[in-house]
Design a protein around this motif. Structure first.
Motif, PDB file in Angstrom:
ATOM      1  N   ARG A 313     -29.801 -21.642   3.935  1.00 47.73           N
ATOM      2  CA  ARG A 313     -30.988 -21.945   4.972  1.00 47.73           C
ATOM      3  C   ARG A 313     -32.669 -21.607   4.201  1.00 47.73           C
ATOM      4  NH1 ARG A 313     -34.334 -16.755   5.477  1.00 47.73           N
ATOM      5  NH2 ARG A 313     -33.145 -15.342   4.995  1.00 47.73           N
ATOM      6  N   GLU A 314     -33.315 -22.303   4.235  1.00 45.77           N
ATOM      7  CA  GLU A 314     -34.552 -22.173   3.780  1.00 45.77           C
ATOM      8  C   GLU A 314     -35.596 -21.061   4.278  1.00 45.77           C
ATOM      9  OE1 GLU A 314     -37.909 -25.307   5.170  1.00 45.77           O
ATOM     10  OE2 GLU A 314     -36.353 -27.789   4.954  1.00 45.77           O
ATOM     11  N   VAL A 315     -36.246 -20.735   2.605  1.00 47.01           N
ATOM     12  CA  VAL A 315     -36.791 -19.311   2.981  1.00 47.01           C
ATOM     13  C   VAL A 315     -37.900 -19.263   3.943  1.00 47.01           C
ATOM     14  CG1 VAL A 315     -38.291 -18.297   1.481  1.00 47.01           C
ATOM     15  CG2 VAL A 315     -36.544 -19.256   0.499  1.00 47.01           C
ATOM     16  N   GLU A 316     -38.104 -18.388   4.803  1.00 47.81           N
ATOM     17  CA  GLU A 316     -39.754 -18.393   5.447  1.00 47.81           C
ATOM     18  C   GLU A 316     -40.730 -17.976   4.921  1.00 47.81           C
ATOM     19  OE1 GLU A 316     -37.954 -15.596   9.064  1.00 47.81           O
ATOM     20  OE2 GLU A 316     -35.932 -17.375   9.310  1.00 47.81           O
ATOM     21  N   VAL A 334     -30.039 -18.705  -5.028  1.00 46.39           N
ATOM     22  CA  VAL A 334     -31.431 -19.645  -4.741  1.00 46.39           C
ATOM     23  C   VAL A 334     -31.262 -20.824  -5.385  1.00 46.39           C
ATOM     24  CG1 VAL A 334     -33.904 -18.508  -4.616  1.00 46.39           C
ATOM     25  CG2 VAL A 334     -32.603 -17.512  -4.823  1.00 46.39           C
ATOM     26  N   VAL A 335     -31.419 -22.136  -4.096  1.00 47.41           N
ATOM     27  CA  VAL A 335     -31.580 -23.128  -4.442  1.00 47.41           C
ATOM     28  C   VAL A 335     -33.224 -23.832  -5.200  1.00 47.41           C
ATOM     29  CG1 VAL A 335     -30.391 -25.933  -3.978  1.00 47.41           C
ATOM     30  CG2 VAL A 335     -29.888 -24.253  -2.979  1.00 47.41           C
ATOM     31  N   PRO A 346     -33.984 -13.657 -13.255  1.00 46.40           N
ATOM     32  CA  PRO A 346     -34.998 -13.447 -13.245  1.00 46.40           C
ATOM     33  C   PRO A 346     -36.286 -14.440 -12.778  1.00 46.40           C
ATOM     34  CG  PRO A 346     -34.748 -13.762 -15.859  1.00 46.40           C
ATOM     35  CD  PRO A 346     -33.307 -13.587 -14.965  1.00 46.40           C
ATOM     36  N   GLU A 347     -36.112 -15.654 -12.816  1.00 44.98           N
ATOM     37  CA  GLU A 347     -37.011 -16.884 -12.247  1.00 44.98           C
ATOM     38  C   GLU A 347     -37.256 -16.331 -11.097  1.00 44.98           C
ATOM     39  OE1 GLU A 347     -33.065 -19.035 -13.928  1.00 44.98           O
ATOM     40  OE2 GLU A 347     -34.138 -16.852 -14.363  1.00 44.98           O
ATOM     41  N   VAL A 348     -35.797 -16.119 -10.367  1.00 39.12           N
ATOM     42  CA  VAL A 348     -35.691 -15.784  -9.010  1.00 39.12           C
ATOM     43  C   VAL A 348     -36.587 -14.710  -8.218  1.00 39.12           C
ATOM     44  CG1 VAL A 348     -34.641 -18.881  -8.317  1.00 39.12           C
ATOM     45  CG2 VAL A 348     -33.858 -16.138  -8.722  1.00 39.12           C
ATOM     46  N   ASP A 349     -36.810 -14.093  -8.882  1.00 38.76           N
ATOM     47  CA  ASP A 349     -37.490 -12.223  -8.212  1.00 38.76           C
ATOM     48  C   ASP A 349     -38.120 -13.041  -6.748  1.00 38.76           C
ATOM     49  OD1 ASP A 349     -36.343  -9.666  -8.381  1.00 38.76           O
ATOM     50  OD2 ASP A 349     -39.046  -9.546  -9.119  1.00 38.76           O
ATOM     51  N   ALA A 350     -39.554 -13.304  -7.543  1.00 42.95           N
ATOM     52  CA  ALA A 350     -39.881 -13.787  -6.346  1.00 42.95           C
ATOM     53  C   ALA A 350     -39.923 -15.951  -6.078  1.00 42.95           C
ATOM     54  CB  ALA A 350     -41.602 -14.049  -7.114  1.00 42.95           C
ATOM     55  N   LEU A 351     -39.424 -15.103  -4.464  1.00 41.63           N
ATOM     56  CA  LEU A 351     -38.897 -16.794  -3.852  1.00 41.63           C
ATOM     57  C   LEU A 351     -40.051 -17.963  -3.417  1.00 41.63           C
ATOM     58  CD1 LEU A 351     -36.419 -15.410  -1.451  1.00 41.63           C
ATOM     59  CD2 LEU A 351     -36.327 -16.423  -3.211  1.00 41.63           C
ATOM     60  N   GLU A 352     -40.163 -18.954  -3.325  1.00 43.22           N
ATOM     61  CA  GLU A 352     -41.237 -19.802  -3.277  1.00 43.22           C
ATOM     62  C   GLU A 352     -40.725 -20.419  -2.138  1.00 43.22           C
ATOM     63  OE1 GLU A 352     -41.354 -22.477  -6.787  1.00 43.22           O
ATOM     64  OE2 GLU A 352     -42.143 -20.186  -8.231  1.00 43.22           O
ATOM     65  N   LEU A 353     -42.077 -20.943  -1.136  1.00 45.55           N
ATOM     66  CA  LEU A 353     -41.919 -22.012   0.225  1.00 45.55           C
ATOM     67  C   LEU A 353     -41.097 -23.470  -0.196  1.00 45.55           C
ATOM     68  CD1 LEU A 353     -44.881 -21.824   2.326  1.00 45.55           C
ATOM     69  CD2 LEU A 353     -42.978 -20.114   2.548  1.00 45.55           C
ATOM     70  N   GLY A 354     -40.420 -23.377  -0.449  1.00 46.70           N
ATOM     71  CA  GLY A 354     -39.546 -24.727  -0.576  1.00 46.70           C
ATOM     72  C   GLY A 354     -37.847 -24.327  -1.100  1.00 46.70           C
ATOM     73  N   ASP A 355     -38.146 -23.052  -1.842  1.00 45.40           N
ATOM     74  CA  ASP A 355     -36.951 -22.893  -1.908  1.00 45.40           C
ATOM     75  C   ASP A 355     -35.612 -22.518  -1.143  1.00 45.40           C
ATOM     76  OD1 ASP A 355     -37.455 -22.596  -4.397  1.00 45.40           O
ATOM     77  OD2 ASP A 355     -38.114 -19.982  -4.553  1.00 45.40           O
ATOM     78  N   ARG A 356     -34.170 -23.009  -1.306  1.00 39.86           N
ATOM     79  CA  ARG A 356     -33.457 -22.357   0.029  1.00 39.86           C
ATOM     80  C   ARG A 356     -32.427 -20.969  -0.389  1.00 39.86           C
ATOM     81  NH1 ARG A 356     -32.931 -26.462   3.703  1.00 39.86           N
ATOM     82  NH2 ARG A 356     -30.711 -25.725   4.345  1.00 39.86           N
ATOM     83  N   LEU A 357     -32.138 -20.713   0.569  1.00 46.49           N
ATOM     84  CA  LEU A 357     -30.704 -19.313   0.213  1.00 46.49           C
ATOM     85  C   LEU A 357     -29.504 -19.672   0.919  1.00 46.49           C
ATOM     86  CD1 LEU A 357     -33.951 -16.143   1.839  1.00 46.49           C
ATOM     87  CD2 LEU A 357     -33.232 -17.496  -0.444  1.00 46.49           C
TER      88      LEU A 357
END
Length: 367
Positions: A313-316, A334-335, A346-357
């Motif tokens: 799913r997409e990150v809310e 995380v995609v 470490p690069e995905v420790d902070a989620l961004e809009l547009g990421d997919r879980l």
């Protein structure tokens, strides 16, 4: 050089199927139809016959001034258009049943009523028995040809599955379990028995060799969202993948290989993802000897309609900036920018809009 030889081979065996008229594709491209019992088909034919009969009666009745009853003399009311509704019904009945009229005709109202109520149904039943099969065959072929024409003009963003063996059937079952409509799945295979099984499952089928671009065109692979290559041997898988990638540059191609040494060939041919079936099954067998519960859990994760399942799913918006490890969902990866990154990176420790879980969901909770 290898691609050039493969391309020339594909062009040499190209049969230009898509240039054929739709009527000639009926035995190749099959679109499933809902089951209709023989009793319903006969009832439907009788209803159509009655509608045609009453349409003819209405036409005759509206134009009754143009008819004359031969039993009446010139100058009588019937001679100038005094036909009754029963007269019009009788005339339409004998005309549609090809009986005609002439030397022997009922002249009393009771005789004509008996002709309408008794004789005509017998004639209709006789016509159904005599020519019903021929008419049904012709209409079925014409109807299927029309459905093919409409389907080819409308189908978009569907999934093409090449090969309906064990791997193909399992892939389709997984997609249907993930709520993909069977009408959005097209199966391509050379095995007639496999295509019959696919047709009975409500899938659109194409009979032919998927290494030929024209066969994939019949399946509208050029408009497909994804293409699954599940052939029985790796050589065919490489050829199909190469053909599919050339035909559908934007489609996502997932190919299965029996041996790991052929995995790189599939990727070089254009596959986005590859699955090594023999090694995956072998690893599961080896794990099962020591920890069978692990295999049981993996089977549960791969079954979308029961227990737990893998989902994406997409990150809310409210989750952006947070760590995926702090979410209520069990996140595995995380995609980001099309690449799968492990959740502990470490690069995905902070989620961004547009990421997919990529996470584990509960099928029961979703229901």
């Amino acid at each position: 050089m290898a691609k050039g030889r493969l391309r020339r081979r594909l062009e040499a065996i190209d049969e230009n199927l898509t240039s054929r008229p739709d009527a000639a594709l009926v035995e190749i491209l099959r679109i499933p139809e809902p089951f209709v019992s023989p009793g319903q088909r006969i009832l439907r034919r009788i209803i159509y016959a009655m509608l045609a009969l009453f349409a003819a009666v209405l036409i005759v009745y509206l134009d009754r001034h143009g008819y004359r009853d031969v039993r009446d003399e010139i100058g009588s009311p019937h001679a100038i258009g005094g036909l009754s509704f029963l007269d019009c019904l009788y005339y339409a009945t004998v005309s549609l049943s090809t009986t005609g009229y002439g030397d022997i005709t009922p002249i009393t109202p009771s005789a004509r009523l008996i002709n309408v109520l008794v004789i005509t149904p017998l004639r209709i039943a006789f016509l159904i028995v005599l020519i019903g099969t021929t008419v049904e065959t012709l209409t079925t072929q014409s109807r299927q040809s029309l459905k093919i024409q409409r389907w080819r003009s409308r189908v978009r963003n569907h999934t093409v599955v090449v090969g309906y063996g064990t791997k193909g059937r399992t892939a389709v079952s997984a997609m249907v379990g993930d709520e993909v409509a069977p009408a959005d799945i097209v199966v391509v295979d050379e095995n007639a028995a496999a295509l019959e099984r696919a047709k009975s499952a409500g899938l659109v089928t194409v009979h032919g060799d998927a290494t030929k671009s024209e066969v994939l065109r019949l399946a509208s692979a050029q408009h497909a969202k994804s293409i699954i290559v599940a052939t029985d041997d790796d050589a065919s898988a490489v050829l199909v993948t190469l053909t599919a990638r050339e035909l559908a540059p934007g489609a996502k191609i997932i190919a299965a290989a029996r041996e790991a040494e052929n995995q790189h060939l599939l990727r070089q041919s254009g596959a986005d993802s590859t699955v090594v079936s023999s090694e995956t099954a072998g690893r599961l067998l080896g794990i099962a000897t020591q920890t069978p519960s692990v295999v049981e859990m993996m089977e549960d994760l791969l079954t979308p309609d029961a227990g737990f399942a893998l989902a994406e799913r997409e990150v809310e918006a409210k989750e952006a900036g947070g760590s995926p490890r702090h979410l209520t969902d069990i996140v595995l990866g995380v995609v980001r920018n099309g690449e799968l990154v492990r959740v502990d990176a470490p690069e995905v420790d902070a989620l961004e809009l547009g990421d997919r879980l990529l996470y584990i969901r509960s099928a029961e909770a979703d229901r």
